[in-house]
Design an enzyme around this catalytic site. Sequence first.
Site, PDB file in Angstrom:
ATOM      1  N   LYS A   1     -19.497 -16.367   1.968  1.00  0.00           N
ATOM      2  CA  LYS A   1     -20.945 -16.190   2.067  1.00  0.00           C
ATOM      3  C   LYS A   1     -21.619 -15.604   0.840  1.00  0.00           C
ATOM      4  O   LYS A   1     -21.105 -14.664   0.228  1.00  0.00           O
ATOM      5  CB  LYS A   1     -21.235 -15.226   3.218  1.00  0.00           C
TER       6      LYS A   1
ATOM      7  N   GLY B   1     -10.279  -8.446  -0.584  1.00  0.00           N
ATOM      8  CA  GLY B   1      -9.096  -8.547   0.262  1.00  0.00           C
ATOM      9  C   GLY B   1      -8.487  -9.933   0.291  1.00  0.00           C
ATOM     10  O   GLY B   1      -7.284 -10.097   0.068  1.00  0.00           O
TER      11      GLY B   1
ATOM     12  N   GLY C   1     -12.710  -3.997   0.519  1.00  0.00           N
ATOM     13  CA  GLY C   1     -14.104  -3.546   0.597  1.00  0.00           C
ATOM     14  C   GLY C   1     -14.458  -2.546  -0.491  1.00  0.00           C
ATOM     15  O   GLY C   1     -15.540  -2.582  -1.069  1.00  0.00           O
TER      16      GLY C   1
ATOM     17  N   ARG D   1       0.821  -1.212   0.000  1.00  0.00           N
ATOM     18  CA  ARG D   1       0.000   0.000   0.000  1.00  0.00           C
ATOM     19  C   ARG D   1       0.859   1.267   0.000  1.00  0.00           C
ATOM     20  O   ARG D   1       0.424   2.304  -0.488  1.00  0.00           O
ATOM     21  CB  ARG D   1      -0.955  -0.020   1.189  1.00  0.00           C
TER      22      ARG D   1
HETATM   23  P1  ADP Z   1     -12.754 -11.522  -0.402  1.00  0.00           P
HETATM   24  O1  ADP Z   1     -12.091 -10.920   0.817  1.00  0.00           O
HETATM   25  O2  ADP Z   1     -11.774 -11.787  -1.497  1.00  0.00           O
HETATM   26  O3  ADP Z   1     -13.945 -10.714  -0.847  1.00  0.00           O
HETATM   27  P2  ADP Z   1     -14.320 -13.301   1.195  1.00  0.00           P
HETATM   28  O4  ADP Z   1     -13.984 -12.509   2.408  1.00  0.00           O
HETATM   29  O5  ADP Z   1     -15.693 -13.240   0.698  1.00  0.00           O
HETATM   30  O6  ADP Z   1     -13.293 -12.964   0.016  1.00  0.00           O
HETATM   31  O7  ADP Z   1     -14.033 -14.839   1.467  1.00  0.00           O
HETATM   32  C1  ADP Z   1     -12.819 -15.319   1.954  1.00  0.00           C
HETATM   33  C2  ADP Z   1     -13.017 -16.373   2.979  1.00  0.00           C
HETATM   34  O8  ADP Z   1     -13.863 -17.419   2.504  1.00  0.00           O
HETATM   35  C3  ADP Z   1     -11.710 -17.030   3.352  1.00  0.00           C
HETATM   36  O9  ADP Z   1     -11.465 -16.827   4.726  1.00  0.00           O
HETATM   37  C4  ADP Z   1     -11.936 -18.504   3.019  1.00  0.00           C
HETATM   38  O10 ADP Z   1     -11.340 -19.361   3.959  1.00  0.00           O
HETATM   39  C5  ADP Z   1     -13.418 -18.618   3.072  1.00  0.00           C
HETATM   40  N1  ADP Z   1     -13.897 -19.784   2.294  1.00  0.00           N
HETATM   41  C6  ADP Z   1     -13.800 -19.997   0.974  1.00  0.00           C
HETATM   42  N2  ADP Z   1     -14.325 -21.172   0.623  1.00  0.00           N
HETATM   43  C7  ADP Z   1     -14.769 -21.753   1.752  1.00  0.00           C
HETATM   44  C8  ADP Z   1     -15.417 -22.998   2.055  1.00  0.00           C
HETATM   45  N3  ADP Z   1     -15.699 -23.874   1.102  1.00  0.00           N
HETATM   46  N4  ADP Z   1     -15.737 -23.246   3.340  1.00  0.00           N
HETATM   47  C9  ADP Z   1     -15.433 -22.347   4.307  1.00  0.00           C
HETATM   48  N5  ADP Z   1     -14.840 -21.168   4.094  1.00  0.00           N
HETATM   49  C10 ADP Z   1     -14.504 -20.870   2.840  1.00  0.00           C
HETATM   50 MG    MG Z   2     -12.677 -10.919   2.876  1.00  0.00          MG
END
Ligand code: ADP
Ligand code: MG
Length: 393
Positions: free
Chosen positions: A196, A350, A373, A39
């Site tokens: 989620k 992230g 975010g 960053r």
């Molecule tokens: P980003 O930060 O890239 O937007 P998210 O925060 O939505 O991504 O998701 C990341 C999290 O999702 C990670 O901590 C990962 O471990 C979790 N994750 C991904 N697939 C699974 C799964 N099948 N079961 C449980 N957790 C999962």
């Molecule tokens: Mg995340």
Amino acid sequence: MNKKTIEDIDVKGKKVLVRCDFNVPLDVNDKTKITDDRRITEALPTIKYLMEHGAKVILCSHIGKTKDKQTLLPVAKRLSELLNREVPFAKDVVGEDAKSKAAALNDGDVMLLENVRIHEEEEANDPAFSKELASLAEIYVNDAFGTAHRAHASTAGVAAYLPAVCGYLIQKEIGIMGNALENPERPFVAILGGAKVSSKIGVIENLLEKVDAIIIGGGMAYTFAKAVGGKIGKSLCEDDKLDLAREILDKAKAKGVKMYFPEDSVCASDISENATTSIYNSKEIPDDLEGLDIGPKSIEQFKEVIKTAKTVIWNGPMGFSELTPFATGTIEVAKALAENTAATTIIGGGDSAAAVEKFGLSDKMTHVSTGGGASLEFIEGKVLPGIAALNDK
Ligand code: ADP
Ligand code: MG
């Protein structure tokens, strides 16, 4: 982009307040150590431009949460190394030290203020605080893409009191992502994963209007699998989102957007580095197991789709990629993006950016967003307050 940038104004001899995103990760055992300075390095083009054009540069940022009251001193030290000159550090934000150090700046000099979040007024976007911050300078530059989705004093409020333009990082982030969303070379494929469905509803809905295909992986795939009658064992599932999942499937069908789901999954009964894994059809997972990564068939299928894409936006890991037994899907998808050199490849989010970085593939992507975010909200099509507050061209 319709917002003024640093190149649209004359900064010579002017005091310029620059909001950066220096919210860098620190070593948990030694809070003076920065574990990833990306960053800071991403902010250098703007800082150098302003210094080279004779501005008196006053940098500010937050680090950590308001309650932490973490000092930005480690950033001042790292910046001094990167710029090869001493960067004076004010031990307050709008106090005596900030004012006297700002008054002592010569053209081309640079300094850093203490963490703006030592003041609660920052997150409250308090007008009096914004005005005081503004009084330090004659021009405001926002280059903090990572906090552009927040309407705080230093990211938005201050823009009411000064000419306000964006820096190169914000320009680059919204330039690349905006172009992909508004004017994509097709096929345009979105890859969505992560934990989620609920945190990605806005993203899915906005992308359904724009893309040719959506690949769904990660934990959220199981809510979809259950919504169409699958048995998903202990896999992540949001039971209150089953109807929504079916609605999304209907909408995609109506719009002609192809949706791909993981046919098979890497399953385990516990989430650990030495978990015993087995592969099951994603709709036939035994009751005592959890789907934690996409399986080999899914990887092959997703790779085929990625191969032909001309634009790819990826948000959310394909599995629990923090642990080796469940990282393969994410690694293989990242490799497929890296191999598709004909495509514009964009990583937002992230955890997705952290995964690509960890696997050493960041350099192979067209763009890895610095804002978790903020990039999500941008991909959702939301207005980012830190950008909206800037002057139009
Ligand atoms: P980003 O930060 O890239 O937007 P998210 O925060 O939505 O991504 O998701 C990341 C999290 O999702 C990670 O901590 C990962 O471990 C979790 N994750 C991904 N697939 C699974 C799964 N099948 N079961 C449980 N957790 C999962
Ligand atoms: Mg995340």
